[in-house]
Write a protein that holds these residues in place. Sequence first.
Motif, PDB file in Angstrom:
ATOM      1  N   TYR A 102      -9.826 -44.184-108.272  1.00  0.00           N
ATOM      2  CA  TYR A 102     -10.161 -43.536-107.011  1.00  0.00           C
ATOM      3  C   TYR A 102      -9.909 -42.043-107.148  1.00  0.00           C
ATOM      4  N   LEU A 103     -10.933 -41.278-106.893  1.00  0.00           N
ATOM      5  CA  LEU A 103     -10.807 -39.825-106.882  1.00  0.00           C
ATOM      6  C   LEU A 103     -10.912 -39.366-105.435  1.00  0.00           C
ATOM      7  N   ALA A 104      -9.877 -38.723-104.962  1.00  0.00           N
ATOM      8  CA  ALA A 104      -9.876 -38.247-103.580  1.00  0.00           C
ATOM      9  C   ALA A 104     -10.900 -37.141-103.419  1.00  0.00           C
ATOM     10  N   PRO A 105     -11.574 -37.125-102.291  1.00  0.00           N
ATOM     11  CA  PRO A 105     -12.533 -36.030-102.060  1.00  0.00           C
ATOM     12  C   PRO A 105     -11.774 -34.721-101.893  1.00  0.00           C
ATOM     13  N   PRO A 106     -12.427 -33.608-102.194  1.00  0.00           N
ATOM     14  CA  PRO A 106     -11.738 -32.315-102.051  1.00  0.00           C
ATOM     15  C   PRO A 106     -11.407 -32.037-100.592  1.00  0.00           C
ATOM     16  N   ASP A 107     -10.316 -31.327-100.395  1.00  0.00           N
ATOM     17  CA  ASP A 107      -9.902 -30.980 -99.032  1.00  0.00           C
ATOM     18  C   ASP A 107     -10.915 -30.023 -98.419  1.00  0.00           C
ATOM     19  N   GLU A 108     -11.320 -30.353 -97.231  1.00  0.00           N
ATOM     20  CA  GLU A 108     -12.272 -29.493 -96.533  1.00  0.00           C
ATOM     21  C   GLU A 108     -11.576 -28.643 -95.471  1.00  0.00           C
ATOM     22  N   GLU A 109     -10.315 -28.947 -95.206  1.00  0.00           N
ATOM     23  CA  GLU A 109      -9.574 -28.189 -94.202  1.00  0.00           C
ATOM     24  C   GLU A 109      -8.957 -26.955 -94.841  1.00  0.00           C
ATOM     25  N   GLU A 110      -8.647 -25.995 -94.001  1.00  0.00           N
ATOM     26  CA  GLU A 110      -7.985 -24.797 -94.490  1.00  0.00           C
ATOM     27  C   GLU A 110      -6.530 -25.132 -94.815  1.00  0.00           C
ATOM     28  N   PRO A 111      -5.958 -24.494 -95.841  1.00  0.00           N
ATOM     29  CA  PRO A 111      -4.549 -24.736 -96.135  1.00  0.00           C
ATOM     30  C   PRO A 111      -3.672 -24.194 -95.006  1.00  0.00           C
ATOM     31  N   PRO A 112      -2.468 -24.729 -94.840  1.00  0.00           N
ATOM     32  CA  PRO A 112      -1.594 -24.231 -93.776  1.00  0.00           C
ATOM     33  C   PRO A 112      -1.258 -22.760 -94.010  1.00  0.00           C
ATOM     34  N   PRO A 113      -1.031 -22.020 -92.938  1.00  0.00           N
ATOM     35  CA  PRO A 113      -0.739 -20.588 -93.100  1.00  0.00           C
ATOM     36  C   PRO A 113       0.614 -20.394 -93.788  1.00  0.00           C
ATOM     37  N   ALA A 114       0.729 -19.305 -94.518  1.00  0.00           N
ATOM     38  CA  ALA A 114       1.981 -18.969 -95.183  1.00  0.00           C
ATOM     39  C   ALA A 114       3.014 -18.590 -94.121  1.00  0.00           C
ATOM     40  N   PRO A 115       4.301 -18.854 -94.392  1.00  0.00           N
ATOM     41  CA  PRO A 115       5.315 -18.512 -93.390  1.00  0.00           C
ATOM     42  C   PRO A 115       5.358 -16.998 -93.154  1.00  0.00           C
ATOM     43  N   SER A 116       5.579 -16.643 -91.942  1.00  0.00           N
ATOM     44  CA  SER A 116       5.628 -15.215 -91.594  1.00  0.00           C
ATOM     45  C   SER A 116       7.044 -14.687 -91.793  1.00  0.00           C
ATOM     46  N   ASP A 117       7.172 -13.374 -91.755  1.00  0.00           N
ATOM     47  CA  ASP A 117       8.482 -12.746 -91.915  1.00  0.00           C
ATOM     48  C   ASP A 117       9.360 -12.980 -90.696  1.00  0.00           C
ATOM     49  N   ASP A 118       8.780 -13.406 -89.573  1.00  0.00           N
ATOM     50  CA  ASP A 118       9.545 -13.618 -88.342  1.00  0.00           C
ATOM     51  C   ASP A 118      10.136 -15.029 -88.270  1.00  0.00           C
ATOM     52  N   ASP A 119       9.892 -15.872 -89.278  1.00  0.00           N
ATOM     53  CA  ASP A 119      10.351 -17.271 -89.245  1.00  0.00           C
ATOM     54  C   ASP A 119      11.872 -17.313 -89.329  1.00  0.00           C
ATOM     55  N   PRO A 120      12.579 -17.855 -88.288  1.00  0.00           N
ATOM     56  CA  PRO A 120      14.046 -17.847 -88.292  1.00  0.00           C
ATOM     57  C   PRO A 120      14.645 -18.861 -89.270  1.00  0.00           C
ATOM     58  N   PHE A 121      13.849 -19.800 -89.796  1.00  0.00           N
ATOM     59  CA  PHE A 121      14.391 -20.843 -90.673  1.00  0.00           C
ATOM     60  C   PHE A 121      14.337 -20.469 -92.148  1.00  0.00           C
ATOM     61  N   ILE A 122      13.786 -19.327 -92.476  1.00  0.00           N
ATOM     62  CA  ILE A 122      13.706 -18.896 -93.869  1.00  0.00           C
ATOM     63  C   ILE A 122      14.740 -17.801 -94.083  1.00  0.00           C
ATOM     64  N   ASP A 123      15.621 -18.019 -95.045  1.00  0.00           N
ATOM     65  CA  ASP A 123      16.652 -17.044 -95.379  1.00  0.00           C
ATOM     66  C   ASP A 123      16.125 -16.185 -96.531  1.00  0.00           C
ATOM     67  N   ARG A 124      15.773 -14.960 -96.241  1.00  0.00           N
ATOM     68  CA  ARG A 124      15.193 -14.075 -97.257  1.00  0.00           C
ATOM     69  C   ARG A 124      16.242 -13.577 -98.246  1.00  0.00           C
ATOM     70  N   ASP A 125      17.519 -13.645 -97.880  1.00  0.00           N
ATOM     71  CA  ASP A 125      18.575 -13.160 -98.767  1.00  0.00           C
ATOM     72  C   ASP A 125      19.118 -14.265 -99.664  1.00  0.00           C
ATOM     73  N   ASP A 126      18.563 -15.454 -99.578  1.00  0.00           N
ATOM     74  CA  ASP A 126      19.066 -16.597-100.335  1.00  0.00           C
ATOM     75  C   ASP A 126      18.683 -16.464-101.813  1.00  0.00           C
ATOM     76  N   ASP A 127      19.673 -16.596-102.706  1.00  0.00           N
ATOM     77  CA  ASP A 127      19.419 -16.530-104.139  1.00  0.00           C
ATOM     78  C   ASP A 127      19.178 -17.896-104.759  1.00  0.00           C
ATOM     79  N   GLY A 128      19.180 -18.940-103.993  1.00  0.00           N
ATOM     80  CA  GLY A 128      18.981 -20.292-104.535  1.00  0.00           C
ATOM     81  C   GLY A 128      20.122 -21.188-104.105  1.00  0.00           C
ATOM     82  N   PRO A 129      20.116 -22.395-104.597  1.00  0.00           N
ATOM     83  CA  PRO A 129      21.169 -23.344-104.203  1.00  0.00           C
ATOM     84  C   PRO A 129      22.544 -22.907-104.710  1.00  0.00           C
ATOM     85  N   ARG A 130      23.568 -23.247-103.931  1.00  0.00           N
ATOM     86  CA  ARG A 130      24.950 -22.893-104.300  1.00  0.00           C
ATOM     87  C   ARG A 130      25.734 -24.171-104.497  1.00  0.00           C
ATOM     88  N   TRP A 131      25.709 -24.711-105.659  1.00  0.00           N
ATOM     89  CA  TRP A 131      26.561 -25.861-105.960  1.00  0.00           C
ATOM     90  C   TRP A 131      27.223 -25.737-107.256  1.00  0.00           C
TER      91      TRP A 131
END
Length: 131
Positions: A102-131
């Motif tokens: 089975y080969l899936a048909p190509p997506d005809e919808e637009e991809p979701p928009p990229a996150p904006s700089d105003d998104d409160p859930f994205i930490d721009r100062d994050d260097d990666g996981p801390r473990w």
Amino acid sequence: METVAETVQADEQPFEWMLVEIFGHRTHWGRGIEVERFGAKMLRIDVPQVECTPTEEKPAPEPIATGWVTHFYGGASIFSNTLTDERTVLVRNAPYAKPALYLAPPDEEEPPPAPSDDDPFIDRDDDGPRW
């Protein structure tokens, strides 16, 4: 006067369609009969070699036995014996039919928009996981 062939046919028992389990590890679906070999009673199980060739008229054709493989087992090696019918034996010995790719048909919808700089859930100062 009786011929040898007539005597053999008169003494021959009919085959029974069955599932036989050997030592609980091997299973054979086929036609079985009790025979005497080497001075002992044994089970002769004939396992069909089955062919299923789909055509345009019949996408799911009936299985057809094209040959037989014979196995002999002594009574002590038989773990289980289950009687069944010819169709079940042929279906169980049919080769595995690979599913269609089975080969899936190509997506005809637009991809979701990229996150904006105003998104409160994205930490721009994050260097990666801390473990």
